[in-house]
Design a protein around this motif. Structure first.
Motif, PDB file in Angstrom:
ATOM      1  N   THR A 137       0.952  -1.341  -0.130  1.00 51.99           N
ATOM      2  CA  THR A 137       0.147  -0.024   0.073  1.00 51.99           C
ATOM      3  C   THR A 137       0.946   1.294  -0.049  1.00 51.99           C
ATOM      4  O   THR A 137       2.161   1.137   0.188  1.00 51.99           O
ATOM      5  CB  THR A 137      -0.946   0.062   1.323  1.00 51.99           C
ATOM      6  OG1 THR A 137      -0.050  -0.198   2.437  1.00 51.99           O
ATOM      7  CG2 THR A 137      -1.983  -0.948   0.998  1.00 51.99           C
ATOM      8  N   ASN A 138       0.192   2.318  -0.288  1.00 50.72           N
ATOM      9  CA  ASN A 138       0.846   3.514  -0.393  1.00 50.72           C
ATOM     10  C   ASN A 138      -0.076   4.557   0.413  1.00 50.72           C
ATOM     11  O   ASN A 138      -1.295   4.408   0.880  1.00 50.72           O
ATOM     12  CB  ASN A 138       1.278   4.068  -1.573  1.00 50.72           C
ATOM     13  CG  ASN A 138       2.389   3.245  -2.512  1.00 50.72           C
ATOM     14  OD1 ASN A 138       3.372   3.197  -1.946  1.00 50.72           O
ATOM     15  ND2 ASN A 138       2.017   2.767  -3.631  1.00 50.72           N
ATOM     16  N   GLY A 139       0.596   5.618   0.657  1.00 44.82           N
ATOM     17  CA  GLY A 139      -0.124   6.879   1.105  1.00 44.82           C
ATOM     18  C   GLY A 139      -0.775   6.669   2.526  1.00 44.82           C
ATOM     19  O   GLY A 139      -0.160   5.974   3.405  1.00 44.82           O
ATOM     20  N   GLU A 140      -1.987   7.049   2.785  1.00 49.48           N
ATOM     21  CA  GLU A 140      -2.790   7.269   4.103  1.00 49.48           C
ATOM     22  C   GLU A 140      -2.984   5.699   4.581  1.00 49.48           C
ATOM     23  O   GLU A 140      -2.537   5.416   5.592  1.00 49.48           O
ATOM     24  CB  GLU A 140      -3.995   7.934   3.981  1.00 49.48           C
ATOM     25  CG  GLU A 140      -4.695   7.868   5.442  1.00 49.48           C
ATOM     26  CD  GLU A 140      -5.523   6.571   5.799  1.00 49.48           C
ATOM     27  OE1 GLU A 140      -5.279   6.464   6.990  1.00 49.48           O
ATOM     28  OE2 GLU A 140      -5.917   5.929   4.909  1.00 49.48           O
ATOM     29  N   ARG A 141      -3.346   4.891   3.479  1.00 49.66           N
ATOM     30  CA  ARG A 141      -3.629   3.298   3.870  1.00 49.66           C
ATOM     31  C   ARG A 141      -2.229   2.774   4.551  1.00 49.66           C
ATOM     32  O   ARG A 141      -2.081   1.973   5.556  1.00 49.66           O
ATOM     33  CB  ARG A 141      -4.090   2.521   2.842  1.00 49.66           C
ATOM     34  CG  ARG A 141      -4.626   1.316   3.482  1.00 49.66           C
ATOM     35  CD  ARG A 141      -5.318   0.456   2.243  1.00 49.66           C
ATOM     36  NE  ARG A 141      -6.113  -0.313   2.790  1.00 49.66           N
ATOM     37  CZ  ARG A 141      -6.887  -1.383   2.326  1.00 49.66           C
ATOM     38  NH1 ARG A 141      -6.952  -1.203   0.865  1.00 49.66           N
ATOM     39  NH2 ARG A 141      -7.861  -2.056   2.616  1.00 49.66           N
ATOM     40  N   TRP A 142      -0.920   3.225   3.795  1.00 52.15           N
ATOM     41  CA  TRP A 142       0.024   2.615   4.145  1.00 52.15           C
ATOM     42  C   TRP A 142       0.603   3.134   5.536  1.00 52.15           C
ATOM     43  O   TRP A 142       0.894   2.397   6.617  1.00 52.15           O
ATOM     44  CB  TRP A 142       1.169   3.043   3.316  1.00 52.15           C
ATOM     45  CG  TRP A 142       2.557   2.686   3.866  1.00 52.15           C
ATOM     46  CD1 TRP A 142       3.193   1.189   4.083  1.00 52.15           C
ATOM     47  CD2 TRP A 142       3.490   3.568   4.391  1.00 52.15           C
ATOM     48  NE1 TRP A 142       4.510   1.645   4.657  1.00 52.15           N
ATOM     49  CE2 TRP A 142       4.740   2.983   4.987  1.00 52.15           C
ATOM     50  CE3 TRP A 142       3.396   4.985   4.464  1.00 52.15           C
ATOM     51  CZ2 TRP A 142       5.782   3.806   5.402  1.00 52.15           C
ATOM     52  CZ3 TRP A 142       4.484   5.772   5.025  1.00 52.15           C
ATOM     53  CH2 TRP A 142       5.712   5.051   5.505  1.00 52.15           C
ATOM     54  N   SER A 143       0.439   4.616   5.737  1.00 56.14           N
ATOM     55  CA  SER A 143       0.920   5.241   6.978  1.00 56.14           C
ATOM     56  C   SER A 143       0.442   4.636   8.064  1.00 56.14           C
ATOM     57  O   SER A 143       0.769   4.554   9.365  1.00 56.14           O
ATOM     58  CB  SER A 143       1.091   6.738   6.607  1.00 56.14           C
ATOM     59  OG  SER A 143      -0.043   7.305   7.249  1.00 56.14           O
ATOM     60  N   ARG A 144      -1.138   4.330   7.950  1.00 56.47           N
ATOM     61  CA  ARG A 144      -1.928   3.908   9.290  1.00 56.47           C
ATOM     62  C   ARG A 144      -1.076   2.634   9.574  1.00 56.47           C
ATOM     63  O   ARG A 144      -1.221   2.274  10.800  1.00 56.47           O
ATOM     64  CB  ARG A 144      -3.353   3.840   8.838  1.00 56.47           C
ATOM     65  CG  ARG A 144      -4.356   3.199   9.830  1.00 56.47           C
ATOM     66  CD  ARG A 144      -5.706   3.555   9.751  1.00 56.47           C
ATOM     67  NE  ARG A 144      -6.131   2.946   8.337  1.00 56.47           N
ATOM     68  CZ  ARG A 144      -6.298   1.587   7.874  1.00 56.47           C
ATOM     69  NH1 ARG A 144      -6.003   0.823   8.635  1.00 56.47           N
ATOM     70  NH2 ARG A 144      -6.418   1.353   6.581  1.00 56.47           N
ATOM     71  N   GLN A 145      -1.087   1.763   8.526  1.00 57.73           N
ATOM     72  CA  GLN A 145      -0.793   0.464   9.083  1.00 57.73           C
ATOM     73  C   GLN A 145       0.653   0.379   9.695  1.00 57.73           C
ATOM     74  O   GLN A 145       0.852  -0.299  10.467  1.00 57.73           O
ATOM     75  CB  GLN A 145      -0.773  -0.507   7.898  1.00 57.73           C
ATOM     76  CG  GLN A 145      -1.752  -0.755   7.249  1.00 57.73           C
ATOM     77  CD  GLN A 145      -1.722  -1.496   5.838  1.00 57.73           C
ATOM     78  OE1 GLN A 145      -1.796  -2.733   6.140  1.00 57.73           O
ATOM     79  NE2 GLN A 145      -2.245  -1.138   4.588  1.00 57.73           N
TER      80      GLN A 145
END
Ligand code: HEM
Length: 540
Positions: A121-129
């Motif tokens: 994933t990239n962006g917000e979804r990556w940073s949340r995980q």
């Protein structure tokens, strides 16, 4: 092809054109097996292009192609525009800026087979995980990994010594069994004797795989696993392909069963459980509507898979190359032993504590770093220029104009063998290059990983990547590696078995070096003829 060529022209870099789609699954699956044939039949200038368009050319070419075209060149195919680079300045900028240089779409197709995860994933979804998961692969996990790695290593070598008089050509497979079992414990709380995995037989059609078996099959055949399950399970295909199909079909159900079981155990457990799955269960059960601290069910499946996919083959193959290197250059076994003895003295070794021991073994870690320098498990790191905006980067070597969507391959193999960074002996195995001050006595207060292991210049050593998306399992892999080599080198030595009585030391060395050189990058770099590493283990 013309459109891609025009995009490549904008970079102003040398261009190689190859009119095929290198992202076509058939090309991806056949490129490596057919590579030797292409090499034989094509003229050098055509082979060079076909080779660059086939997965893992970085290992086959090493630094040669960059010496010819400079620190960056562009490959144009009908499928993509790919910039390959060994400029440490560009490498470091690309890794520092994940918004400008996100992970590639093709990586998502391969590593996201079971659901979105940290890697795909990239962006917000990556940073949340990332915020949820990375801090939890912590010192508690390291302590668990240290103990389990040592236990598995003891069982492995004892089995070779007791049952085969120490002579074996099975150690690479043994290390894979060890690595999958360590991940089983740290990732899922599954504790198994080393022998269970090392001697397990292929399952018949009617038998189900265990979770770890299914994961191992998919991870070891990840490119094949991209094909639809219905195709893989066709009865006309070889049974190994059908196994991939079955493992892929069973994997989601097996994961769900494991998660249900974990939830039940957590309900009745009196203490918090320490393994990665228990952590993910706690996160996914948090109330997503009220909090940003949650993982969806499909993210959980994806991340459970990615822990094993990212952590298994990488660590196992690094240990395999280190073992082969130590057998080839035995003086380094004594070098490690000197440190190990100085650190553990006469303590009963079964009870060594991770926190007191691991930080005091810089030579053991240096062995790992040197192994990964020469044999990086990932021969490149792939990123792409974001989809919305061209990017400009200036380094001490030159200025780059990087058009949107261009894929960037950071070539770890050539970076790690750079004469500028590592000197004239860049191709030689010299673990002591990682020790900052060689006069520091092993076991003394200054002899620690923090104080006496060298850090290379930015962008020059990237086996775990770098920047915000650096591998979150780096410490865990280091702890496992050090735990294993501490355990085996403390009690045993190992040496190549001679094929003929009159085989000289130099011939043995050349034979082992050839086996290591004959490697292919699959998901990770690995030896093609690992059974030829016949060694004899001897108790000290
Ligand atoms: C010697 C062992 C290992 C090596 C060489 C290695 C290497 C790497 C590299 C190069 C990346 C970046 C990939 C990219 O950006 O395309 C990465 C990412 C990752 N690794 Fe590892 N790894 C190792 C062990 C592990 C272990 C043990 C785990 C699991 C605990 C793990 C989990 C991950 C995950 C989840 C990511 C994605 C991180 C993100 O994008 O935020 N790795 N690894």
């Amino acid at each position: 092809l013309v459109r891609n060529y025009l995009v490549a022209r904008k970079t102003g870099l040398p261009i190689l054109v190859c009119p095929i789609n290198n992202y076509n699954p058939l090309w991806m699956a056949s490129g490596i097996p057919l590579n030797p044939l292409y090499k034989r039949i094509l003229p050098r200038h055509l082979y060079e292009r076909v080779n660059c368009a086939s997965y893992g050319f970085e290992w086959r070419e090493k630094s040669g192609i960059f010496q010819k075209y400079g620190p960056a060149f562009v490959l144009v195919t009908t499928g993509a525009v790919e910039l390959n680079t060994v400029d440490p300045g560009l490498v470091s900028e690309v890794l520092r800026r994940p918004k400008d240089f996100p992970n590639t779409d093709i990586g998502d197709v391969i590593m996201g087979v079971f659901g979105p995860n940290l890697l795909t994933t990239n962006g917000e979804r990556w940073s949340r995980q990332r915020k949820l998961i990375a801090p939890n692969i912590n010192e508690k996990i390291s302590s668990l990994v240290f103990g389990e790695s040592r236990r598995q290593a003891r069982e492995m070598v004892a089995s070779y010594v007791d049952e085969a008089q120490g002579v074996t050509n099975d150690t690479v497979r043994g290390l894979k069994a060890l690595a999958i079992n360590v991940l089983g414990t740290a990732g899922f709380g599954i504790r198994r004797p080393w022998k269970d995995d090392a001697t397990s037989q292929p399952k018949r059609q009617c038998q189900r795989f265990t979770y770890m078996e299914a994961t191992k099959i998919v991870v070891e055949n990840i490119v094949g696993a991209v094909f639809p399950t219905r195709l893989l399970t066709l009865s006309i295909l070889p049974s190994s392909w059908q196994d991939i199909g079955r493992a892929k079909t069973e994997f989601p159900q097996l994961t769900k069963e494991m998660l249900e079981n974990e939830r039940k155990v957590q309900e009745s457990a009196t203490e918090a459980r320490t393994n990665l799955m228990s952590l993910l269960v706690r996160l996914s059960d948090a109330d997503g509507a009220k909090s940003t601290q949650y993982l969806t069910e499909d993210e959980m499946l994806g991340n459970l898979f990615i822990f094993t996919a990212a952590g298994f083959d990488t660590t196992a193959n690094t240990m395999a190359y280190a073992l082969a290197l130590l057998a080839t250059y035995p003086k380094y076994q004594d070098w490690l032993y000197e440190e190990i003895k100085a650190v553990i003295g006469d303590k009963p070794t079964e009870s060594l504590e991770y926190a007191d021991t691991f930080p005091r073994l810089p030579r053991c870690l240096a062995l790992m770093l040197e192994t990964m320098r020469l044999f990086p498990p990932l021969v490149h790191i792939a990123k792409q220029v974001n989809k919305t905006q061209d990017v400009a980067v200036a380094t001490s070597l030159r200025s780059y104009f990087l058009p949107r969507r261009v894929v960037i391959y950071l070539s770890s193999v050539a970076l790690h063998r750079s004469l500028q960074t590592y000197g004239d002996d860049a191709d030689a195995f010299r673990p002591e290059r990682w020790i900052l001050d060689p006069s520091v006595e092993p076991g003394s207060a200054k002899s620690t990983i923090a104080a006496n292991v060298r850090t290379m210049p930015k962008g020059s050593f990237v086996p775990w990547s770098a920047g915000p998306r650096v591998c979150p399992g780096m410490k865990m892999a280091q702890v496992e590696f050090v735990g294993v080599f501490l355990t085996v080198c403390e009690r045993y030595t190992f040496a190549p078995v001679r094929l003929r009585d009159d085989e000289t030391d130099d011939q043995v060395k050349a034979r082992f070096e050839a086996v290591m050189e004959d490697s292919s990058p699959r998901l990770t770099l690995q030896m093609n003829r690992f059974e030829d590493l016949k060694i004899k283990w001897t108790r000290r």
